[in-house]
Design a protein around this motif. Structure first.
Motif, PDB file in Angstrom:
ATOM      1  N   ASP A 158       0.817  -1.206   0.000  1.00  0.00           N
ATOM      2  CA  ASP A 158       0.000   0.000   0.000  1.00  0.00           C
ATOM      3  C   ASP A 158       0.857   1.266   0.000  1.00  0.00           C
ATOM      4  OD1 ASP A 158      -2.291   1.516  -0.017  1.00  0.00           O
ATOM      5  OD2 ASP A 158      -2.424   1.601   2.182  1.00  0.00           O
ATOM      6  N   ALA A 159       1.595   1.457  -1.092  1.00  0.00           N
ATOM      7  CA  ALA A 159       2.577   2.533  -1.144  1.00  0.00           C
ATOM      8  C   ALA A 159       2.094   3.686  -2.016  1.00  0.00           C
ATOM      9  CB  ALA A 159       3.886   1.978  -1.693  1.00  0.00           C
ATOM     10  N   GLN A 160       2.856   4.768  -2.004  1.00  0.00           N
ATOM     11  CA  GLN A 160       2.585   5.881  -2.913  1.00  0.00           C
ATOM     12  C   GLN A 160       3.369   5.723  -4.214  1.00  0.00           C
ATOM     13  OE1 GLN A 160       2.515   7.651   0.531  1.00  0.00           O
ATOM     14  NE2 GLN A 160       0.371   7.231   0.086  1.00  0.00           N
ATOM     15  N   VAL A 161       4.532   5.092  -4.097  1.00  0.00           N
ATOM     16  CA  VAL A 161       5.398   4.938  -5.261  1.00  0.00           C
ATOM     17  C   VAL A 161       5.655   3.444  -5.491  1.00  0.00           C
ATOM     18  CG1 VAL A 161       7.589   5.572  -6.307  1.00  0.00           C
ATOM     19  CG2 VAL A 161       6.504   7.122  -4.672  1.00  0.00           C
ATOM     20  N   TYR A 162       5.459   2.988  -6.726  1.00  0.00           N
ATOM     21  CA  TYR A 162       5.667   1.579  -7.071  1.00  0.00           C
ATOM     22  C   TYR A 162       6.795   1.449  -8.086  1.00  0.00           C
ATOM     23  CZ  TYR A 162       1.342   0.320  -4.738  1.00  0.00           C
ATOM     24  OH  TYR A 162       0.384   0.114  -3.786  1.00  0.00           O
ATOM     25  N   PHE A 163       7.748   0.588  -7.791  1.00  0.00           N
ATOM     26  CA  PHE A 163       8.799   0.262  -8.749  1.00  0.00           C
ATOM     27  C   PHE A 163       8.587  -1.180  -9.217  1.00  0.00           C
ATOM     28  CE2 PHE A 163      10.748   3.654  -6.285  1.00  0.00           C
ATOM     29  CZ  PHE A 163      11.282   4.449  -7.287  1.00  0.00           C
ATOM     30  N   MET A 164       8.476  -1.365 -10.544  1.00  0.00           N
ATOM     31  CA  MET A 164       8.236  -2.711 -11.058  1.00  0.00           C
ATOM     32  C   MET A 164       9.294  -3.056 -12.088  1.00  0.00           C
ATOM     33  SD  MET A 164       4.136  -2.643 -11.511  1.00  0.00           S
ATOM     34  CE  MET A 164       3.074  -2.059 -10.175  1.00  0.00           C
ATOM     35  N   ASP A 165       9.951  -4.208 -11.878  1.00  0.00           N
ATOM     36  CA  ASP A 165      11.029  -4.615 -12.777  1.00  0.00           C
ATOM     37  C   ASP A 165      10.506  -5.654 -13.766  1.00  0.00           C
ATOM     38  OD1 ASP A 165      13.432  -4.934 -13.972  1.00  0.00           O
ATOM     39  OD2 ASP A 165      14.552  -5.352 -12.131  1.00  0.00           O
ATOM     40  N   GLU A 166      10.260  -5.217 -14.985  1.00  0.00           N
ATOM     41  CA  GLU A 166       9.794  -6.086 -16.063  1.00  0.00           C
ATOM     42  C   GLU A 166       8.587  -6.941 -15.687  1.00  0.00           C
ATOM     43  OE1 GLU A 166      12.132  -7.547 -18.875  1.00  0.00           O
ATOM     44  OE2 GLU A 166      13.888  -6.294 -18.516  1.00  0.00           O
ATOM     45  N   PRO A 167       7.496  -6.319 -15.281  1.00  0.00           N
ATOM     46  CA  PRO A 167       6.317  -7.115 -14.921  1.00  0.00           C
ATOM     47  C   PRO A 167       5.685  -7.815 -16.119  1.00  0.00           C
ATOM     48  CG  PRO A 167       5.763  -4.788 -14.919  1.00  0.00           C
ATOM     49  CD  PRO A 167       7.246  -4.884 -15.113  1.00  0.00           C
ATOM     50  N   PHE A 168       5.997  -7.356 -17.334  1.00  0.00           N
ATOM     51  CA  PHE A 168       5.378  -7.964 -18.513  1.00  0.00           C
ATOM     52  C   PHE A 168       6.228  -9.085 -19.107  1.00  0.00           C
ATOM     53  CE2 PHE A 168       3.754  -3.604 -18.359  1.00  0.00           C
ATOM     54  CZ  PHE A 168       2.395  -3.841 -18.356  1.00  0.00           C
ATOM     55  N   GLN A 169       7.370  -9.348 -18.498  1.00  0.00           N
ATOM     56  CA  GLN A 169       8.300 -10.333 -19.053  1.00  0.00           C
ATOM     57  C   GLN A 169       7.680 -11.732 -19.089  1.00  0.00           C
ATOM     58  OE1 GLN A 169      11.497  -9.666 -20.171  1.00  0.00           O
ATOM     59  NE2 GLN A 169      11.520 -11.777 -20.874  1.00  0.00           N
ATOM     60  N   GLY A 170       7.466 -12.248 -20.297  1.00  0.00           N
ATOM     61  CA  GLY A 170       7.002 -13.624 -20.463  1.00  0.00           C
ATOM     62  C   GLY A 170       5.656 -13.931 -19.839  1.00  0.00           C
ATOM     63  N   VAL A 171       4.726 -12.974 -19.831  1.00  0.00           N
ATOM     64  CA  VAL A 171       3.409 -13.276 -19.269  1.00  0.00           C
ATOM     65  C   VAL A 171       2.401 -13.478 -20.389  1.00  0.00           C
ATOM     66  CG1 VAL A 171       3.913 -11.954 -17.196  1.00  0.00           C
ATOM     67  CG2 VAL A 171       2.636 -10.873 -19.051  1.00  0.00           C
ATOM     68  N   ASP A 172       1.295 -14.150 -20.044  1.00  0.00           N
ATOM     69  CA  ASP A 172       0.241 -14.410 -21.014  1.00  0.00           C
ATOM     70  C   ASP A 172      -0.605 -13.153 -21.216  1.00  0.00           C
ATOM     71  OD1 ASP A 172      -2.274 -14.962 -18.911  1.00  0.00           O
ATOM     72  OD2 ASP A 172      -0.268 -15.417 -18.167  1.00  0.00           O
ATOM     73  N   ALA A 173      -1.485 -13.188 -22.235  1.00  0.00           N
ATOM     74  CA  ALA A 173      -2.295 -12.020 -22.580  1.00  0.00           C
ATOM     75  C   ALA A 173      -3.216 -11.605 -21.432  1.00  0.00           C
ATOM     76  CB  ALA A 173      -3.117 -12.313 -23.833  1.00  0.00           C
ATOM     77  N   VAL A 174      -3.781 -12.601 -20.743  1.00  0.00           N
ATOM     78  CA  VAL A 174      -4.686 -12.296 -19.622  1.00  0.00           C
ATOM     79  C   VAL A 174      -3.946 -11.487 -18.564  1.00  0.00           C
ATOM     80  CG1 VAL A 174      -6.126 -13.288 -17.812  1.00  0.00           C
ATOM     81  CG2 VAL A 174      -5.954 -14.428 -20.034  1.00  0.00           C
ATOM     82  N   THR A 175      -2.738 -11.953 -18.232  1.00  0.00           N
ATOM     83  CA  THR A 175      -1.959 -11.272 -17.207  1.00  0.00           C
ATOM     84  C   THR A 175      -1.573  -9.873 -17.663  1.00  0.00           C
ATOM     85  OG1 THR A 175      -1.102 -13.376 -16.423  1.00  0.00           O
ATOM     86  CG2 THR A 175       0.112 -11.414 -15.796  1.00  0.00           C
ATOM     87  N   GLU A 176      -1.196  -9.736 -18.940  1.00  0.00           N
ATOM     88  CA  GLU A 176      -0.800  -8.417 -19.434  1.00  0.00           C
ATOM     89  C   GLU A 176      -1.950  -7.426 -19.274  1.00  0.00           C
ATOM     90  OE1 GLU A 176       1.840  -8.322 -22.554  1.00  0.00           O
ATOM     91  OE2 GLU A 176       1.505  -6.228 -23.094  1.00  0.00           O
ATOM     92  N   ARG A 177      -3.158  -7.857 -19.631  1.00  0.00           N
ATOM     93  CA  ARG A 177      -4.324  -6.984 -19.473  1.00  0.00           C
ATOM     94  C   ARG A 177      -4.573  -6.670 -18.008  1.00  0.00           C
ATOM     95  NH1 ARG A 177      -6.444  -9.983 -23.755  1.00  0.00           N
ATOM     96  NH2 ARG A 177      -7.512 -11.423 -22.366  1.00  0.00           N
ATOM     97  N   ALA A 178      -4.434  -7.694 -17.141  1.00  0.00           N
ATOM     98  CA  ALA A 178      -4.658  -7.484 -15.707  1.00  0.00           C
ATOM     99  C   ALA A 178      -3.661  -6.470 -15.161  1.00  0.00           C
ATOM    100  CB  ALA A 178      -4.537  -8.809 -14.961  1.00  0.00           C
ATOM    101  N   ILE A 179      -2.405  -6.580 -15.602  1.00  0.00           N
ATOM    102  CA  ILE A 179      -1.377  -5.666 -15.097  1.00  0.00           C
ATOM    103  C   ILE A 179      -1.677  -4.235 -15.550  1.00  0.00           C
ATOM    104  CG2 ILE A 179       1.070  -5.075 -15.126  1.00  0.00           C
ATOM    105  CD1 ILE A 179       1.685  -8.020 -15.564  1.00  0.00           C
ATOM    106  N   ILE A 180      -2.027  -4.097 -16.830  1.00  0.00           N
ATOM    107  CA  ILE A 180      -2.313  -2.763 -17.354  1.00  0.00           C
ATOM    108  C   ILE A 180      -3.490  -2.116 -16.615  1.00  0.00           C
ATOM    109  CG2 ILE A 180      -3.437  -1.716 -19.363  1.00  0.00           C
ATOM    110  CD1 ILE A 180      -0.409  -1.651 -19.267  1.00  0.00           C
ATOM    111  N   ALA A 181      -4.547  -2.913 -16.392  1.00  0.00           N
ATOM    112  CA  ALA A 181      -5.703  -2.388 -15.662  1.00  0.00           C
ATOM    113  C   ALA A 181      -5.273  -1.908 -14.285  1.00  0.00           C
ATOM    114  CB  ALA A 181      -6.770  -3.470 -15.542  1.00  0.00           C
ATOM    115  N   LEU A 182      -4.403  -2.701 -13.667  1.00  0.00           N
ATOM    116  CA  LEU A 182      -3.931  -2.365 -12.323  1.00  0.00           C
ATOM    117  C   LEU A 182      -3.089  -1.093 -12.322  1.00  0.00           C
ATOM    118  CD1 LEU A 182      -4.029  -3.804  -9.571  1.00  0.00           C
ATOM    119  CD2 LEU A 182      -1.746  -4.623 -10.063  1.00  0.00           C
TER     120      LEU A 182
END
Lengths: 254, 378
Positions: A158-182
């Motif tokens: 529950d932070a103000q600033v999020y650092f994400m290291d390659e969250p899209f690396q090798g994920v399926d389409a469902v996950t990519e959409r879920a991440i983008i929505a998030l």
């Protein structure tokens, strides 16, 4: 703009492994509520930049401020999603337990997470569509599911600033959409999100600002202004054909 | 017989001591195994030998606490050397381990041999630390082991969450502000304690087995960290007591190696029989899957043949099916199994046809497997 409104303020950051500089004199100011991609070729220092900001690698020089104060005093306002491959997924634990680890920082020493923390973790798992897998042993997850569990853990922080290291690396389409929505939800809630990103084609679609990095800072700013063929050529050096096709398809996407 | 053994004071003391060492090394060994530092224990225990000899040389005492302290200092120095070498040079962790283990152990052997050449006999017994001598355990030793062991376990319980995050995702732990380096130091020190507790009983050569074995066995049965640590402690205790009792019943066989052997039996059984992860269940599952797939393949072949005729129950020669399927394994078994399930029936010698149920099942399978692909092609 006062520096208090800056979520991240990096000044003169330099990192070196032995004598070789991996990051050279980086300045970076990110306003609150931005969704920023860090792009650059392999070995450009993208991961190192995040780790240097988080104090995970030693800085040779420079200063990092989160909301105007040094990172060590703002840890609880920062969340981190490391690369999926950085842990052993055969570790004996389940999905809910990994998500709950996001509460450890707030709990501090010795105190154990209780039902309140587990409820927060369940809630985070629901947000990434992994609540049905709460009891699942983590070795049984697909790559995309592992990534979503890591995201849930960061949400628990529950932070103000999020650092994400390659969250899209090798994920399926469902996950990519879920991440983008998030990512969009986080942005809409006024959080700042910095994402190391590999896929140049999706930069204009997913992000509002971008940092082009190759040891040095090549350019930083709104995607519409700095995500240009010239800047990409400067960032990626000789691989011109690759850059041209990326920019063209990015333009098509717009 | 067993009752008699446990009423024997000496056997009871040895069994209790071995049980305690099993509990402590099992619980802490779980963390060593999960951190992929199984062999660090081996380096620490071998390195303890010069520590024991030097402690005796300095103090002239063979009191367990004095020798344990010497062992702990040397073990700690060895693990520090390993970690320092691995961090500051290009030498890999396992290479650094090998170097530290053999150099420290070699030094210990030299000291021990030099000591044995002395005319006085006071040093007698130090060489027992090589393979351990449980029969020399007295109540005081067991008490020392118990106190040290309980202290180590208490720290594990208190710092459970810190140990867990430092083992699973150390960088994330550091980003949240935990001093992971310090936590790792404490954990390594606890490995040293667990090893030192067992040296007198199991010896420097075999002690690391007590750290690795119960943990590796426990991992087979559970998917939770708490489950693994408690089960490893139980496995350790069971092997300790079993080894002690075995030694007391047999022809004065040494306790330490028997403890390790008991643990070996537990570990092999776990590798073979544990549900989900055990080899036996896994190969059984693979075999069942394979059989099911072969069965379905023959069913679909029969269906393909039949669909070229007007009547779907048109019989076909087994030789044709053999040609379509795996030529080495043949189709007899699959056909018999299909007949048992009422999906196919034998019309004549080597002549087979689908039943109505078989046709329905084959249609479903074809739909499931190839339906989607056909649509994409169109």
């Amino acid at each position: 703009m006062q520096s208090r409104d800056l979520a991240i303020d990096v000044r003169d950051l330099t990192v070196a492994y032995r004598e070789k500089p991996v990051l050279w004199d980086i300045d970076l100011s990110v306003e609150s509520g931005k969704l920023m991609a860090i792009v650059g070729p392999n070995g450009a220092g993208k991961t190192t930049l995040i780790k240097a900001i988080l104090g995970l690698v030693k800085r040779a020089a420079g200063e990092v401020l989160i909301y105007g104060k040094p990172y060590v005093r703002q840890r609880n306002r920062v969340a981190y999603v490391p690369q999926r491959g950085s842990v052993d997924w055969d570790f004996p634990t389940n999905v809910l337990d990994v998500a709950t680890m996001g509460s450890y920082g707030r709990l501090g020493w010795i105190r154990r997470p209780g039902s309140a923390e587990r409820a927060i973790a369940m809630d985070a798992l629901r947000k990434v569509g992994m609540d049905e897998y709460a009891d699942r042993q983590i070795s049984q997850l697909s790559g995309g599911q592992q990534q979503r569990v890591f995201l849930a853990r960061a949400l628990v922080q529950d932070a103000q600033v999020y650092f994400m290291d390659e969250p899209f690396q090798g994920v399926d389409a469902v996950t990519e959409r879920a991440i983008i929505a998030l990512l969009r939800q986080l942005k809409d809630a006024g959080r700042t999100v910095i994402v190391v990103h590999h896929d140049l084609q999706t930069v204009p679609e997913y992000f509002d600002s971008v940092l082009l990095l190759n040891i040095r800072r090549i350019a930083v700013g709104p995607v519409s202004e700095v995500f240009t063929e010239d800047n990409l050529r400067l960032t990626y050096g000789g691989r011109v054909g690759f850059v041209q096709s990326a920019v063209r398809s990015a333009a098509d996407a717009k | 017989m067993i009752e008699q053994l446990f009423s024997d004071y000496t056997v009871r003391t040895i069994a209790l001591g071995s049980g305690i060492l099993g509990i402590v090394s099992g619980a802490l060994g779980s963390f060593a195994v999960l951190r992929q530092q199984s062999l660090l224990g081996d380096a620490i225990s071998h390195a303890a030998l010069p520590g024991i000899v030097i402690a005796y040389l300095l103090t002239g005492s063979k009191a367990p606490l004095v020798l344990m302290l010497g062992a702990a200092v040397a073990g700690g120095a060895a693990s520090a050397a390993v970690i320092a070498i691995a961090r500051s040079t290009r030498v890999k962790f396992d290479t650094a381990l090998g170097i530290a283990l053999s150099v420290f152990f070699g030094f210990g052997l030299v000291l021990l041999t030099a000591l044995q050449k002395r005319p006085d006999a006071t040093q007698a017994g130090l060489s027992n630390f090589l393979f351990g001598q449980a029969s020399a355990l007295v109540e005081k030793d067991v008490l020392t082991m118990g106190v040290l062991g309980m202290a180590a376990l208490l720290i594990v319980l208190l710092a459970w969450k810190e140990f867990k995050i430092s083992t699973f995702d150390p960088e994330f732990g550091r980003a949240m502000g935990f001093p992971v380096g310090g936590i790792e130091f404490v954990l390594t020190s606890l490995f040293v304690v667990a090893i030192v507790i067992g040296l007198q009983t199991v010896g420097v050569v075999l002690m690391s087995a007590m750290l690795i074995g119960p943990a590796a066995a426990a991992r087979q049965w559970t998917n939770r960290l708490a489950g693994m640590v408690s089960l490893a402690a139980i496995f350790g205790a069971v092997s300790g007591v079993a080894g002690a009792v075995w030694s007391a019943t047999g022809q004065s066989l040494p306790t330490g190696p028997l403890i390790v052997l008991s643990m070996g039996v537990l570990t092999v059984v776990s590798f073979l029989l544990a549900p989900a992860r055990g080899l036996v269940w896994r190969s059984l599952r693979d075999w069942r899957n394979g059989r099911q797939l072969r069965l379905e393949a023959v069913l679909i072949d029969l269906y393909t043949l039949a669909s070229q005729h007007e009547r779907v129950d048109h019989p076909h020669a087994q030789a044709v099916l053999d040609l379509m399927a795996n030529p080495i394994r043949g189709t007899s078994r699959s056909l018999t199994a299909l007949a048992e399930r009422g999906l196919a029936r034998q019309i004549g010698p080597n002549l087979w046809a689908l039943t109505a149920a078989g046709v329905a099942r084959a249609q479903t399978l074809v739909q499931e497997r190839f339906g989607g692909i056909g649509n994409h092609g169109a």
